[in-house]
Design an enzyme around this catalytic site. Structure first.
Site, PDB file in Angstrom:
ATOM      1  N   SER A 197     -13.398 -16.914 115.900  1.00 62.62           N
ATOM      2  CA  SER A 197     -13.291 -17.210 114.468  1.00 62.62           C
ATOM      3  C   SER A 197     -11.818 -17.231 114.104  1.00 62.62           C
ATOM      4  CB  SER A 197     -13.995 -16.110 113.666  1.00 62.62           C
ATOM      5  OG  SER A 197     -13.693 -16.228 112.296  1.00 62.62           O
ATOM      6  N   TYR A 210     -16.272  -7.091 111.927  1.00 63.74           N
ATOM      7  CA  TYR A 210     -16.534  -8.466 112.381  1.00 63.74           C
ATOM      8  C   TYR A 210     -15.261  -9.094 112.951  1.00 63.74           C
ATOM      9  CZ  TYR A 210     -17.406 -13.506 112.012  1.00 63.74           C
ATOM     10  OH  TYR A 210     -17.519 -14.846 112.278  1.00 63.74           O
TER      11      TYR A 210
HETATM   12  P1  NAD Z   1     -25.876 -18.603 111.426  1.00 60.04           P
HETATM   13  O1  NAD Z   1     -26.392 -17.433 110.685  1.00 60.04           O
HETATM   14  O2  NAD Z   1     -26.547 -19.899 111.172  1.00 60.04           O
HETATM   15  O3  NAD Z   1     -25.927 -18.316 112.982  1.00 60.04           O
HETATM   16  C1  NAD Z   1     -25.768 -17.046 113.523  1.00 60.04           C
HETATM   17  C2  NAD Z   1     -26.925 -16.803 114.478  1.00 60.04           C
HETATM   18  O4  NAD Z   1     -26.685 -15.609 115.209  1.00 60.04           O
HETATM   19  C3  NAD Z   1     -28.263 -16.599 113.783  1.00 60.04           C
HETATM   20  O5  NAD Z   1     -28.927 -17.806 113.542  1.00 60.04           O
HETATM   21  C4  NAD Z   1     -29.001 -15.737 114.797  1.00 60.04           C
HETATM   22  O6  NAD Z   1     -29.877 -16.531 115.574  1.00 60.04           O
HETATM   23  C5  NAD Z   1     -27.920 -15.181 115.699  1.00 60.04           C
HETATM   24  N1  NAD Z   1     -27.990 -13.730 115.735  1.00 60.04           N
HETATM   25  C6  NAD Z   1     -27.513 -12.843 114.833  1.00 60.04           C
HETATM   26  N2  NAD Z   1     -27.843 -11.595 115.204  1.00 60.04           N
HETATM   27  C7  NAD Z   1     -28.536 -11.707 116.368  1.00 60.04           C
HETATM   28  C8  NAD Z   1     -29.153 -10.769 117.241  1.00 60.04           C
HETATM   29  N3  NAD Z   1     -29.148  -9.458 116.996  1.00 60.04           N
HETATM   30  N4  NAD Z   1     -29.790 -11.245 118.342  1.00 60.04           N
HETATM   31  C9  NAD Z   1     -29.846 -12.568 118.586  1.00 60.04           C
HETATM   32  N5  NAD Z   1     -29.279 -13.498 117.806  1.00 60.04           N
HETATM   33  C10 NAD Z   1     -28.638 -13.062 116.712  1.00 60.04           C
HETATM   34  O7  NAD Z   1     -24.333 -18.674 111.104  1.00 60.04           O
HETATM   35  P2  NAD Z   1     -23.127 -19.518 111.774  1.00 60.04           P
HETATM   36  O8  NAD Z   1     -22.047 -19.482 110.795  1.00 60.04           O
HETATM   37  O9  NAD Z   1     -23.588 -20.797 112.314  1.00 60.04           O
HETATM   38  O10 NAD Z   1     -22.669 -18.560 112.951  1.00 60.04           O
HETATM   39  C11 NAD Z   1     -22.481 -19.006 114.268  1.00 60.04           C
HETATM   40  C12 NAD Z   1     -21.235 -18.384 114.864  1.00 60.04           C
HETATM   41  O11 NAD Z   1     -20.088 -18.912 114.227  1.00 60.04           O
HETATM   42  C13 NAD Z   1     -21.145 -16.862 114.721  1.00 60.04           C
HETATM   43  O12 NAD Z   1     -20.692 -16.318 115.949  1.00 60.04           O
HETATM   44  C14 NAD Z   1     -20.098 -16.693 113.652  1.00 60.04           C
HETATM   45  O13 NAD Z   1     -19.424 -15.463 113.782  1.00 60.04           O
HETATM   46  C15 NAD Z   1     -19.207 -17.869 113.944  1.00 60.04           C
HETATM   47  N6  NAD Z   1     -18.329 -18.245 112.832  1.00 60.04           N
HETATM   48  C16 NAD Z   1     -18.862 -18.714 111.675  1.00 60.04           C
HETATM   49  C17 NAD Z   1     -18.009 -19.043 110.643  1.00 60.04           C
HETATM   50  C18 NAD Z   1     -18.550 -19.559 109.356  1.00 60.04           C
HETATM   51  O14 NAD Z   1     -17.782 -19.667 108.394  1.00 60.04           O
HETATM   52  N7  NAD Z   1     -19.810 -19.899 109.263  1.00 60.04           N
HETATM   53  C19 NAD Z   1     -16.633 -18.921 110.792  1.00 60.04           C
HETATM   54  C20 NAD Z   1     -16.130 -18.443 111.983  1.00 60.04           C
HETATM   55  C21 NAD Z   1     -16.989 -18.112 113.003  1.00 60.04           C
END
Ligand code: NAD
Ligand code: MG
Length: 306
Positions: A197, A210
């Site tokens: 991230s 986080y």
């Molecule tokens: P999202 O909620 O759609 O996806 C996150 C997924 O993580 C969930 O759908 C779930 O299936 C999985 N997850 C969470 N806890 C879990 C557990 N205990 N066991 C199994 N699976 C689990 O959100 P997203 O934003 O698409 O996140 C995807 C990745 O991107 C994450 O690693 C997040 O940290 C990273 N990220 C997101 C952003 C943002 O702004 N959305 C920014 C930087 C990084």
């Protein structure tokens, strides 16, 4: 070329001003219990369903995408399938309805979909997940770790020991167990792509656990890259910036800040849609990136990183 009067591009190759390629979402404050359902968001994020056009970049590949039910992981799963890969997705059992939508998209692309619900915090799950993916796909050559947990808290004193441990359990230990389970199956030419991230470089004060976990993922992945490059396995990282996904309304950020989500932070003045992240993952898994290892590809709307 001005894009002011033009319709949205038909696919990811269409010409557009990056600032207005997608509208600034400015979501109303909304909350859901963690992990949340993408289908209940307003607006629903764009996974590229109507726009991602595959060009055969991952033909015959066998990929496992964690967090593949929603957001960035779902966009990656759909893009991989359209590029010719068979795809297994992992997600929490309560996310089944979101996962069903992604399975439909993978199958509509004419590829095999394998769905393996489970909790990365369960010690035995990663091994079972990899075994079921390998059985269902007939092997594994692209591991894509996208699952992640993010919970905002106004102050350090509000972060419980349980939360800190849970964040690291999913984001860091979960990745460690996943890689360990997958490694025996990965042949030379395989790829591992992890998800850090912007927070790995620029930690926000209201999500210290986080942000630290994302720094750990970036560091772990670079070390792992050096270990595995000698076996012909490339490890790389994608570091997203603010992206409109259910992570935010399910406790990831202060709900009162949602109307400004991404717009003040990103030099492009808007958050990304998950569909805009998928091409980075496609690149890092494809042979186009054959000489790229140990790299972090930032997809963050122009925020400068070290
Ligand atoms: P999202 O909620 O759609 O996806 C996150 C997924 O993580 C969930 O759908 C779930 O299936 C999985 N997850 C969470 N806890 C879990 C557990 N205990 N066991 C199994 N699976 C689990 O959100 P997203 O934003 O698409 O996140 C995807 C990745 O991107 C994450 O690693 C997040 O940290 C990273 N990220 C997101 C952003 C943002 O702004 N959305 C920014 C930087 C990084
Ligand atoms: Mg989800």
């Amino acid at each position: 070329m001005s894009t002011d009067d033009q319709a949205a591009p038909a696919d990811q190759f269409g010409w557009a001003d990056p600032r207005t390629r997608y509208p600034n979402v400015s979501p109303e404050p909304q909350t859901q219990a963690e992990p949340g359902l993408q289908s209940e968001m307003t607006p629903v994020p764009d996974l590229g369903e109507a726009t991602y056009r595959g060009t055969g970049r991952l033909v015959g590949r066998k990929a496992l995408v964690t967090g593949g039910d929603s957001g960035i992981g779902a966009a990656v799963a759909i893009a991989f399938a359209r590029e010719g890969a068979d795809v297994a997705i992992a997600y929490l059992p309560e996310e089944q309805s979101d996962a069903d939508h992604v399975v439909e998209q993978i199958e509509a692309a004419g590829r095999t979909a394998v769905a393996v619900p489970g909790d990365l915090r369960d010690r035995g799950y990663a091994k079972e997940l990899v075994e079921r993916a390998v059985d269902g796909l007939g092997g594994l050559d692209a591991l894509v770790s996208v699952a992640g947990k993010q919970r905002w808290q106004p102050d350090l004193l509000d972060i419980s020991d349980e939360q800190f441990e849970a964040t690291f359990d999913v984001n860091v230990f979960g990745l460690f167990r996943l890689v360990k389970a997958a490694l025996p199956h990965l042949q030379p030419g395989s790829t591992i792509t992890t998800t850090a991230s912007m927070e790995a470089y620029k930690p926000a004060p209201d999500r210290l656990d986080y942000a630290a976990s994302k720094g750990a993922i970036n560091n772990f992945s670079k070390g792992l890259s050096q270990l595995l490059v000698e076996r012909g396995i490339r490890v790389n990282v994608v570091a997203p910036g603010p992206t409109w996904t259910v992570l935010q309304p399910s406790g990831g950020v202060d709900p009162s800040t949602l109307p400004e989500f991404g717009s003040s932070e990103s030099p492009m003045g808007r958050a990304a849609q998950p569909a805009e992240l998928a091409p980075a993952y496609v690149f890092l898994a494809s042979q186009e990136s054959s000489y790229v290892a140990g790299e972090t590809l930032n997809v963050n709307g122009g925020m400068v990183t070290p």
